[in-house]
Write an enzyme that holds these catalytic residues in place. Structure first.
Site, PDB file in Angstrom:
ATOM      1  N   THR A   1      59.452 -13.152 -30.263  1.00 17.19           N
ATOM      2  CA  THR A   1      57.988 -13.474 -29.749  1.00 17.19           C
ATOM      3  C   THR A   1      57.425 -14.426 -30.504  1.00 17.19           C
ATOM      4  O   THR A   1      57.120 -14.211 -31.841  1.00 17.19           O
ATOM      5  CB  THR A   1      57.020 -12.074 -29.542  1.00 17.19           C
ATOM      6  OG1 THR A   1      57.800 -11.046 -28.611  1.00 17.19           O
ATOM      7  CG2 THR A   1      55.668 -12.529 -29.216  1.00 17.19           C
TER       8      THR A   1
ATOM      9  N   SER B   1      60.031  -2.759 -27.882  1.00 11.07           N
ATOM     10  CA  SER B   1      59.487  -3.689 -28.802  1.00 11.07           C
ATOM     11  C   SER B   1      59.576  -3.088 -30.254  1.00 11.07           C
ATOM     12  O   SER B   1      59.853  -2.247 -30.444  1.00 11.07           O
ATOM     13  CB  SER B   1      57.898  -3.307 -28.578  1.00 11.07           C
ATOM     14  OG  SER B   1      56.843  -3.914 -29.435  1.00 11.07           O
TER      15      SER B   1
ATOM     16  N   TYR C   1      58.675  -9.497 -33.651  1.00  7.49           N
ATOM     17  CA  TYR C   1      57.732 -10.514 -34.148  1.00  7.49           C
ATOM     18  C   TYR C   1      58.287 -11.366 -35.395  1.00  7.49           C
ATOM     19  O   TYR C   1      59.318 -10.992 -35.944  1.00  7.49           O
ATOM     20  CB  TYR C   1      56.597  -9.636 -34.394  1.00  7.49           C
ATOM     21  CG  TYR C   1      55.830  -8.894 -32.967  1.00  7.49           C
ATOM     22  CD1 TYR C   1      55.309  -9.785 -32.175  1.00  7.49           C
ATOM     23  CD2 TYR C   1      56.136  -7.734 -32.702  1.00  7.49           C
ATOM     24  CE1 TYR C   1      54.526  -9.161 -31.045  1.00  7.49           C
ATOM     25  CE2 TYR C   1      55.362  -7.145 -31.831  1.00  7.49           C
ATOM     26  CZ  TYR C   1      54.667  -7.556 -30.957  1.00  7.49           C
ATOM     27  OH  TYR C   1      54.360  -7.186 -29.829  1.00  7.49           O
TER      28      TYR C   1
ATOM     29  N   HIS D   1      52.095 -14.146 -22.763  1.00  4.51           N
ATOM     30  CA  HIS D   1      51.829 -12.764 -23.537  1.00  4.51           C
ATOM     31  C   HIS D   1      50.772 -11.876 -22.975  1.00  4.51           C
ATOM     32  O   HIS D   1      49.870 -11.349 -23.276  1.00  4.51           O
ATOM     33  CB  HIS D   1      51.273 -12.976 -24.860  1.00  4.51           C
ATOM     34  CG  HIS D   1      51.489 -11.889 -25.834  1.00  4.51           C
ATOM     35  ND1 HIS D   1      52.772 -11.872 -26.961  1.00  4.51           N
ATOM     36  CD2 HIS D   1      51.002 -10.845 -26.216  1.00  4.51           C
ATOM     37  CE1 HIS D   1      52.777 -10.907 -27.503  1.00  4.51           C
ATOM     38  NE2 HIS D   1      51.798  -9.982 -27.222  1.00  4.51           N
TER      39      HIS D   1
ATOM     40  N   LYS E   1      60.715 -15.897 -26.437  1.00  2.84           N
ATOM     41  CA  LYS E   1      59.745 -15.314 -25.722  1.00  2.84           C
ATOM     42  C   LYS E   1      58.337 -15.882 -25.923  1.00  2.84           C
ATOM     43  O   LYS E   1      57.771 -15.794 -27.050  1.00  2.84           O
ATOM     44  CB  LYS E   1      59.658 -13.961 -25.951  1.00  2.84           C
ATOM     45  CG  LYS E   1      58.570 -13.120 -25.076  1.00  2.84           C
ATOM     46  CD  LYS E   1      58.888 -11.699 -25.101  1.00  2.84           C
ATOM     47  CE  LYS E   1      57.938 -10.753 -24.120  1.00  2.84           C
ATOM     48  NZ  LYS E   1      56.509 -11.260 -24.448  1.00  2.84           N
TER      49      LYS E   1
END
Length: 460
Positions: free
Chosen positions: A214, A165, A188, A330, A306
Site C-alpha cells: 500500500t 491486512s 504498509y 484507499h 496498491k
C-alpha cells in the site's frame, strides 16, 4: 508516558522499539477487559438474544445498501462511521459511487446465454471462482467479534481470493487454517526493514502467494467523523461512547464478551491501543521507488502496488518489478478530491498494455459496477465497504451474503449485456460501456432518500 517493546528474534538477538505514548490514560485506566469481565460474559450466551433483531434485518437485506443500514443499526456509531466515512468533505467518496452511474451499458441481444454464467478467472495467476474479492482491511474485529475469520470463511465458501491486512486483528496462521485458496498479504511502508522481513516471511509460511504494498498511506487521511466521534482503538469509556454502546447492545455484548483485540500480524503481546503508537512511529512518508525495489527483492514473488491512480506511476511500477497494478484511492479515505478509480482505470490499462494484471477497487456497490470495471480494463475487482457492511451486520453470515448479492448481480449484468465469461467481457468490454454525453448529473430523477441509503450524490 514512554513505552519500550522488546522483541526477541529467533536468531537470539533483541530488537527494542522505544516510543512516546501521549494519551496517559490509555494503559492506566481501568476497563472491563482489564477487570476480566469478558472471561465471565463469554460463558453467558446472551448473543442470540441481542442479535435476534439483527438477524431478522440481515435476512431481509436485498442489496449492499440494505446491508449498510443493517450495519448502521447494529454497530456502535464510532465503529460504523469509521467504516462508512471518507476524507475531509467526502467529495471523493460520493464521486467514487456516482462515477459508475455515468457509464451506460450498451447491451447485445439474442446472445444465446443462460444462467448461471461462468465467472471463473485468475487473480495473481491463481484460479478463482469469482472475479472479485474481499480487500485487505484493518481491524476487522472492531466491526464484529468474528473479524477477519468471517471474511476468510466467506472467501473460502465462494472460492475466491482473500486479502489480509498487516494491521489485521487475526493472525496469519489462523487465516491459513480457514482459507486454503489463493491469498494476498497487504503491507504498509514500514521504516524497520527487519520488521518487514519478518512479517513477509510469516506471510510466505502461512500460504500467502502474493504481496500488496500500500503506497497511498504515507500520511493519515483527515477523517472528520472519527474526530467528532473521538474514535480510538479500543474505544475509550467516555460518557459519549458509553451512551452509544447502550444503544447498540448486540455490538456491545460482542465486544465485552470476547478477548480484547490486538494487531495479530505484528505483535500479539502488545494491545491495540499501545501498538497504535508504534504503528504511527513506523509509517515511513519518505518511502520511495528504491525502497519498493528492495521490498520486491525480499519478497521475490507475485506483487501488487496498491494505490495507483496515474498512468505514469503505473508504468514506473512495471519497470520497478511489480507484476500487478492495483488501482485504488484507499476507499476515498486519504486525499480528498482524488479521482474516482473507475474513471482512471482505462488510461492505466492503455499505459501498461494488455498483459499486465490490473486490480481495481473503489466505490463498488453493485454487480453492475464490477461488470463495468472488468469491461474497462480490470482483471479483477476488490470490494471493501460492501463486505464490511455485511461483517458489521452479521459476521460470517453477513459477509457470505454480501458476496452472494454481488455475485448474483454480476451474473445478471453479464448475461443481459451479452457476455458469457469474464474473458469475453474483458475482450469486448470497451465497445459495450459508454460514457453518458447528456444530462447534468449522475441521476436525472428525484432521489430524496439517497443519502439515507448510503449513496452520496445526485439528489435533486
Amino acid at each position: 508516558k514512554y513505552l519500550i517493546v522488546c522483541h526477541l528474534r529467533e536468531s537470539g538477538s533483541i530488537r527494542i522499539f522505544f516510543y512516546v505514548e501521549n494519551r496517559k490514560e490509555s494503559t492506566m485506566s481501568i476497563t472491563p477487559h482489564k477487570l476480566g469481565v469478558h472471561k465471565v460474559l463469554k460463558h453467558i450466551p446472551l448473543n442470540a438474544i441481542f442479535d435476534f433483531r439483527a438477524k431478522q434485518r440481515l435476512a431481509k437485506a436485498v442489496n449492499i445498501a440494505d446491508l449498510r443500514l443493517c450495519a448502521k443499526q447494529r454497530a456502535h456509531k464510532m465503529v460504523f462511521d469509521y467504516l462508512d466515512a471518507g476524507a475531509d468533505d467526502e467529495i471523493s467518496l460520493r464521486r467514487g459511487k456516482d462515477a459508475y452511474s455515468e457509464l451506460e451499458m450498451h447491451f447485445h441481444v439474442l446472445s444465446g446465454l443462460k444462467p448461471p454464467l461462468d465467472l471463473r478467472t485468475k487473480i495473481f495467476g491463481e484460479d478463482v471462482n469469482l472475479p472479485f474479492f474481499a480487500c485487505p482491511t484493518a481491524g476487522n474485529r472492531m466491526f464484529h467479534w468474528e473479524g477477519e475469520e468471517a471474511a476468510a470463511k466467506a472467501a473460502q465458501h465462494h472460492g475466491t481470493l482473500y486479502g489480509l491486512s498487516s494491521l489485521a486483528t487475526t493472525g496469519i496462521t489462523e487465516i491459513g487454517e480457514i482459507h486454503d485458496g489463493p491469498k494476498v498479504f497487504q503491507l504498509y511502508v514500514w521504516k524497520d526493514r527487519e520488521l518487514v522481513k519478518e512479517v513477509i516471511a510469516k506471510a510466505k509460511e502461512g500460504g500467502f502467494g502474493a504481496l500488496a504494498l500500500t503506497v497511498d498511506f504515507t500520511w493519515y487521511g483527515n477523517r472528520e467523523r472519527d474526530i467528532r466521534n473521538e474514535f480510538t482503538i479500543p474505544p475509550k469509556y467516555t460518557p459519549q461512547q458509553v451512551i452509544e454502546a447502550i444503544r447498540k447492545p448486540a455490538w456491545t455484548y460482542d465486544f465485552l464478551s470476547h478477548d480484547e483485540y490486538n494487531y495479530a500480524c505484528i505483535n500479539t503481546e502488545v494491545p491495540a491501543d499501545s501498538l497504535a503508537s508504534f504503528v504511527n512511529s513506523q509509517i515511513m512518508p519518505e518511502f520511495d521507488w528504491r525502497d519498493a525495489e528492495w521490498l520486491l527483492g525480499e519478497w521475490n514473488g507475485p506483487s501488487a502496488i496498491k494505490g495507483v491512480c496515474r498512468p505514469d506511476d503505473a508504468v514506473r511500477a512495471v519497470e520497478s518489478g511489480f507484476t500487478t497494478m492495483w488501482v485504488s484511492n484507499h476507499g476515498a479515505r486519504q486525499l480528498e478530491t482524488s479521482p474516482a478509480t473507475i474513471d482512471v482505470l482505462p488510461s492505466i490499462r492503455e499505459a501498461v498494455g494488455p498483459d499486465v494484471e490490473i486490480i481495481m477497487d473503489g466505490g463498488v456497490q453493485r454487480g453492475t459496477d464490477i461488470c463495468k470495471a472488468l469491461a474497462l480494463g480490470a482483471d479483477s475487482v476488490g470490494i471493501g465497504k460492501p463486505y464490511l457492511y455485511g461483517l458489521a451486520a452479521g459476521g460470517t453470515e453477513g459477509v457470505i451474503k454480501a458476496i452472494e448479492i454481488l455475485k448474483v448481480e454480476l451474473d445478471r449484468a453479464m448475461g443481459l449485456l451479452g457476455t458469457g465469461t469474464v474473458d469475453d467481457l474483458k475482450k469486448r468490454g470497451p465497445g459495450l460501456i459508454k460514457r453518458r454525453v447528456s444530462g447534468s448529473g449522475a441521476r436525472d430523477y428525484p432521489d430524496v432518500n439517497a443519502a439515507a441509503r448510503g449513496y452520496g450524490g445526485g439528489v435533486i
